[in-house]
Motif scaffolding. Structure first.
Motif, short mmCIF file in Angstrom:
data_model
loop_
_atom_site.label_atom_id
_atom_site.label_comp_id
_atom_site.label_asym_id
_atom_site.label_seq_id
_atom_site.Cartn_x
_atom_site.Cartn_y
_atom_site.Cartn_z
N VAL A 168 0.83 -1.29 -0.07
CA VAL A 168 0.11 0.00 0.13
C VAL A 168 0.81 1.21 0.09
N SER A 169 2.17 1.12 0.77
CA SER A 169 3.03 2.51 0.58
C SER A 169 3.33 2.58 -0.54
N ILE A 170 3.55 1.65 -1.42
CA ILE A 170 4.14 1.69 -2.88
C ILE A 170 3.26 2.62 -3.66
N VAL A 171 1.80 2.41 -3.42
CA VAL A 171 0.87 3.11 -4.13
C VAL A 171 0.92 4.84 -3.76
N LEU A 172 0.93 4.96 -2.43
CA LEU A 172 1.13 6.25 -2.04
C LEU A 172 2.44 6.84 -2.37
N VAL A 173 3.65 6.11 -2.51
CA VAL A 173 4.82 6.78 -2.81
C VAL A 173 4.65 7.17 -4.23
N THR A 174 4.44 6.23 -5.04
CA THR A 174 4.55 6.23 -6.54
C THR A 174 3.65 7.52 -6.78
N ILE A 175 2.41 7.83 -6.22
CA ILE A 175 1.54 8.85 -6.75
C ILE A 175 2.19 10.21 -6.25
N SER A 176 2.94 10.07 -4.89
CA SER A 176 3.48 11.47 -4.61
C SER A 176 4.79 11.76 -5.30
N LEU A 177 5.43 10.76 -5.64
CA LEU A 177 6.51 11.03 -6.66
C LEU A 177 6.08 11.72 -7.81
N ILE A 178 5.11 11.24 -8.66
CA ILE A 178 4.59 11.64 -9.64
C ILE A 178 3.98 13.25 -9.48
N ILE A 179 3.51 13.47 -8.52
CA ILE A 179 2.93 14.76 -8.03
C ILE A 179 3.96 15.69 -7.95
N LEU A 180 5.07 15.49 -7.04
CA LEU A 180 6.31 16.21 -6.91
C LEU A 180 6.89 16.32 -8.29
N LEU A 181 7.01 15.71 -9.14
CA LEU A 181 7.81 15.73 -10.30
C LEU A 181 6.92 16.87 -11.28
N LEU A 182 5.56 16.62 -11.12
CA LEU A 182 4.66 17.79 -11.76
C LEU A 182 5.12 19.04 -11.18
N VAL A 183 4.92 19.27 -9.78
CA VAL A 183 5.32 20.38 -9.25
C VAL A 183 6.59 21.14 -9.47
N ASN A 184 7.65 20.20 -9.71
CA ASN A 184 8.87 20.84 -10.24
C ASN A 184 8.97 21.50 -11.52
N ILE A 185 8.25 20.81 -12.40
CA ILE A 185 7.86 21.37 -13.56
C ILE A 185 7.25 22.43 -13.91
N PHE A 186 6.07 22.64 -12.93
CA PHE A 186 5.72 24.03 -12.75
C PHE A 186 6.33 24.81 -12.61
N GLN A 187 7.07 24.47 -11.34
CA GLN A 187 8.07 25.60 -10.72
C GLN A 187 9.09 26.30 -11.69
N LYS A 188 9.70 25.23 -12.41
CA LYS A 188 10.71 25.73 -13.43
C LYS A 188 10.17 26.55 -14.66
N ARG A 189 8.99 26.00 -14.91
CA ARG A 189 8.50 26.77 -16.12
C ARG A 189 7.90 28.35 -15.90
N ARG A 190 7.30 28.30 -14.55
CA ARG A 190 6.41 29.47 -14.21
C ARG A 190 7.54 30.24 -13.20
N GLY A 191 8.61 29.84 -12.73
CA GLY A 191 9.27 30.72 -11.74
C GLY A 191 8.71 30.57 -10.62
N ILE A 192 8.00 29.52 -10.06
CA ILE A 192 7.22 29.59 -8.68
C ILE A 192 7.98 29.08 -7.71
N GLN A 193 8.27 29.64 -6.51
CA GLN A 193 8.83 29.19 -5.32
C GLN A 193 8.03 29.01 -4.31
N VAL A 194 8.22 27.84 -3.58
CA VAL A 194 7.21 27.46 -2.55
C VAL A 194 8.22 27.26 -1.49
#
Length: 268
Positions: A242-268
């Motif tokens: 079950v942890s694998i399911v959560l970890v995989t989704i979280s990694l995908i989301i964080l990857l998408l966040v990083n893409i948004f940050q680089k393209r838009r110059g967003i800082q969190v």
């Protein structure tokens, strides 16, 4: 030559740090989850109790994300555009969920909404129960994810040129039209980035939810609590699956966040 050696040494240290504290633990979870093969992994994940916990977690995390996307955006606009008594204090309270242990957050909500508190008694008097049900889970998720959207949207609001609003007003547009057609589109990337972080954080919350949800399998048990229960029952393979399911989704989301940050110059 010395500068080059220094850079190589620093990179080696950082890579080793990342490898030991992040990559190796994640790899261990995947290795344990698939240790018996794909069949047992899928059987565990698709089991009625495990699947119910995963589905409930996803459903309530999405609901929490939608709530934060709306409320967080409006709070960010208020904190940036308006001046009022106590603004600095309120701005400091935004980050409070970051500094509190999640178990303490759960205890706070339990004390606030419990049957012995004034609010709890009043809610019971009107037939509303906000503890040990799915509503309690959403409240806990909203509390611990409160800062994400606000802190990603705030810098983008500060960068908006006030001249754009003035032009809109000059042309006869009202405040509502200006907000939805001029201001809101400018901060959509920040809302999306903050929402993805909110979803990822809500997905993994344990401390607060374990105290206020009731943890009933198939009804109010979320994935993180299910994982804890499997570990308590010495079923580490089931917990890892079950942890694998959560970890995989979280990694995908964080990857998408990083893409948004680089393209838009967003800082969190």
């Amino acid at each position: 030559m010395k500068i080059k050696s220094y850079r190589i040494a620093m990179r080696s240290i950082l890579i080793s740090y990342l490898l030991i504290l992040v990559i190796l633990p994640i790899s261990a979870v995947y290795e344990n989850g698939f240790s018996l093969g794909w069949g047992p992994f899928w059987k565990t994940v698709s089991g009625p109790i495990a699947w119910s916990a995963i589905f409930l977690t996803f459903k309530l995390s999405i609901l929490t994300t939608l709530i934060q996307a709306v409320i967080g955006t409006f709070i960010a606009f208020v904190l940036v555009r308006y001046h009022f008594l106590g603004k600095s204090l309120l701005n400091s309270f935004v980050d409070l969920p970051f500094s509190l242990p999640t178990a303490v957050s759960g205890l706070m909500l339990l004390t606030l909404l419990g049957p012995l508190s004034p609010i709890g008694k009043w809610l019971q008097g009107i037939g509303v129960d906000l503890l040990y049900n799915q509503a309690a889970i959403v409240i806990g998720m909203v509390f611990i994810t409160f800062p994400f959207v606000i802190r990603t949207v705030q810098p983008m609001i500060e960068q908006i040129d006030p001249y754009e609003e003035q032009v809109s007003y000059t042309l006869g547009a009202g405040k509502v039209f200006t907000f939805f057609k001029i201001l809101l589109p400018s901060v959509v990337p920040g809302i999306l980035a903050g929402s993805m972080l909110t979803f990822s954080r809500a997905l993994s919350e344990f401390g607060a939810i374990s105290l206020i949800s009731g943890n009933l399998p198939g009804k109010t048990q979320v994935a993180s609590v299910f994982i804890y229960g499997e570990i308590e029952n010495f079923n580490t393979q089931g917990a890892a699956a079950v942890s694998i399911v959560l970890v995989t989704i979280s990694l995908i989301i964080l990857l998408l966040v990083n893409i948004f940050q680089k393209r838009r110059g967003i800082q969190v």
